[in-house]
Scaffold this motif. Structure first.
Motif, PDB file in Angstrom:
ATOM      1  N   GLY A 244       1.861  -4.379   2.379  1.00  0.00           N
ATOM      2  CA  GLY A 244       3.110  -4.838   1.771  1.00  0.00           C
ATOM      3  C   GLY A 244       3.165  -4.523   0.287  1.00  0.00           C
ATOM      4  N   SER A 245       2.067  -4.783  -0.407  1.00  0.00           N
ATOM      5  CA  SER A 245       2.051  -4.515  -1.858  1.00  0.00           C
ATOM      6  C   SER A 245       2.174  -3.024  -2.144  1.00  0.00           C
ATOM      7  N   ALA A 246       1.541  -2.207  -1.321  1.00  0.00           N
ATOM      8  CA  ALA A 246       1.636  -0.750  -1.506  1.00  0.00           C
ATOM      9  C   ALA A 246       3.087  -0.297  -1.330  1.00  0.00           C
ATOM     10  N   ALA A 247       3.746  -0.819  -0.294  1.00  0.00           N
ATOM     11  CA  ALA A 247       5.147  -0.432  -0.043  1.00  0.00           C
ATOM     12  C   ALA A 247       6.051  -0.891  -1.189  1.00  0.00           C
TER      13      ALA A 247
ATOM     14  N   GLU B 290       9.291   0.895  10.965  1.00  0.00           N
ATOM     15  CA  GLU B 290       8.008   0.380  11.454  1.00  0.00           C
ATOM     16  C   GLU B 290       6.873   1.201  10.855  1.00  0.00           C
ATOM     17  N   VAL B 291       5.965   0.512  10.200  1.00  0.00           N
ATOM     18  CA  VAL B 291       4.795   1.192   9.620  1.00  0.00           C
ATOM     19  C   VAL B 291       3.556   0.572  10.244  1.00  0.00           C
ATOM     20  N   PHE B 292       3.095   1.186  11.319  1.00  0.00           N
ATOM     21  CA  PHE B 292       1.885   0.710  11.985  1.00  0.00           C
ATOM     22  C   PHE B 292       0.773   1.734  11.774  1.00  0.00           C
TER      23      PHE B 292
ATOM     24  N   MET C  50      -3.835   3.505   5.481  1.00  0.00           N
ATOM     25  CA  MET C  50      -2.909   2.361   5.405  1.00  0.00           C
ATOM     26  C   MET C  50      -2.106   2.392   4.113  1.00  0.00           C
ATOM     27  N   GLU C  51      -2.748   2.768   3.025  1.00  0.00           N
ATOM     28  CA  GLU C  51      -2.001   2.848   1.759  1.00  0.00           C
ATOM     29  C   GLU C  51      -1.009   4.019   1.790  1.00  0.00           C
ATOM     30  N   GLN C  52      -1.487   5.184   2.213  1.00  0.00           N
ATOM     31  CA  GLN C  52      -0.631   6.376   2.193  1.00  0.00           C
ATOM     32  C   GLN C  52       0.569   6.251   3.126  1.00  0.00           C
ATOM     33  N   ARG C  53       0.312   5.755   4.368  1.00  0.00           N
ATOM     34  CA  ARG C  53       1.417   5.626   5.323  1.00  0.00           C
ATOM     35  C   ARG C  53       2.433   4.596   4.832  1.00  0.00           C
ATOM     36  N   SER C  54       1.933   3.509   4.234  1.00  0.00           N
ATOM     37  CA  SER C  54       2.853   2.484   3.693  1.00  0.00           C
ATOM     38  C   SER C  54       3.718   3.101   2.597  1.00  0.00           C
TER      39      SER C  54
ATOM     40  N   HIS D  56       6.212   5.859   4.056  1.00  0.00           N
ATOM     41  CA  HIS D  56       7.352   5.275   4.773  1.00  0.00           C
ATOM     42  C   HIS D  56       8.256   4.496   3.818  1.00  0.00           C
ATOM     43  N   ALA D  57       7.688   3.973   2.730  1.00  0.00           N
ATOM     44  CA  ALA D  57       8.534   3.311   1.716  1.00  0.00           C
ATOM     45  C   ALA D  57       9.490   4.349   1.119  1.00  0.00           C
ATOM     46  N   VAL D  58       8.998   5.544   0.890  1.00  0.00           N
ATOM     47  CA  VAL D  58       9.863   6.622   0.390  1.00  0.00           C
ATOM     48  C   VAL D  58      10.926   6.956   1.441  1.00  0.00           C
TER      49      VAL D  58
END
Ligand code: DLZ
Length: 156
Positions: free
Chosen positions: A17-20, A97-99, A115-119, A122-124
């Motif tokens: 969540g914080s990464a996103a 969805e970011v799983f 987990m950091e990169q995918r978050s 997907h935030a982008v």
């Protein structure tokens, strides 16, 4: 001002969540609302409540979670995904969805990286969907991936 909702879990082994949130803030000025729930099956209702909140409804949700590596975890991930899709259809609102499945990574270091990169990636995507949908049209068919390397388009 638009509002983006972030829903994430305590089960995950990285603070997705914080990464996103950090990534969204690098790109746009929006209001962020965050709710953290125990596990991925708690995400759909948390997302739906943020979308339907009459005082401050969210325009888009990023739902982040890490299904575990056991077979039963994969079944839970499928159920959570179905719930998230149902919440999208009930509210006519995107829930990205970011799983990250725990067994996608070979070790803890790679898991944290993924987990950091995918978050973040997907935030982008969420920012693009909300503010620059034409930029996604330009990326159509380009084999984008989130976390590991993009694979690129298939060639004849
Ligand atoms: C749940 C999941 N989500 C994504 C995603 O959001 N973005 C992505 O690029 N890959 C995801 N994956 C892994 C893919 O299914 C696939 O195994 C890898 O991208 C390798 O091509 C998985 C398993």
């Amino acid at each position: 001002m638009a509002t983006i909702g972030i829903v994430d879990t305590t089960f995950a082994r990285f603070d997705m969540g914080s990464a996103a949130i950090d990534e969204v803030k690098r790109h746009v000025s929006v209001k962020i609302r965050r709710v953290t729930v125990p596990g991925i099956k708690d995400l759909p209702v948390a997302a739906k409540r943020l979308i339907e909140d009459s005082k401050d409804p969210c325009d888009l949700i990023i739902a982040l979670g890490m299904p575990g590596k056991m077979e039963k975890d994969k079944m839970c991930a499928n159920q959570a995904s179905m719930g998230l899709i149902q919440a999208q259809l009930m509210t006519n609102t995107h829930i990205i969805e970011v799983f990250v499945h725990e067994d996608e990574a070979k070790d803890e270091k790679e898991l944290a990286f993924l987990m950091e990169q995918r978050s973040r990636e997907h935030a982008v995507n969420a920012v693009k969907l909300l503010f620059k949908p034409e930029s996604l049209i330009r990326e159509a068919g380009t084999g984008q991936r989130q976390g590991f390397e993009d694979v690129g388009p298939a060639r004849m």
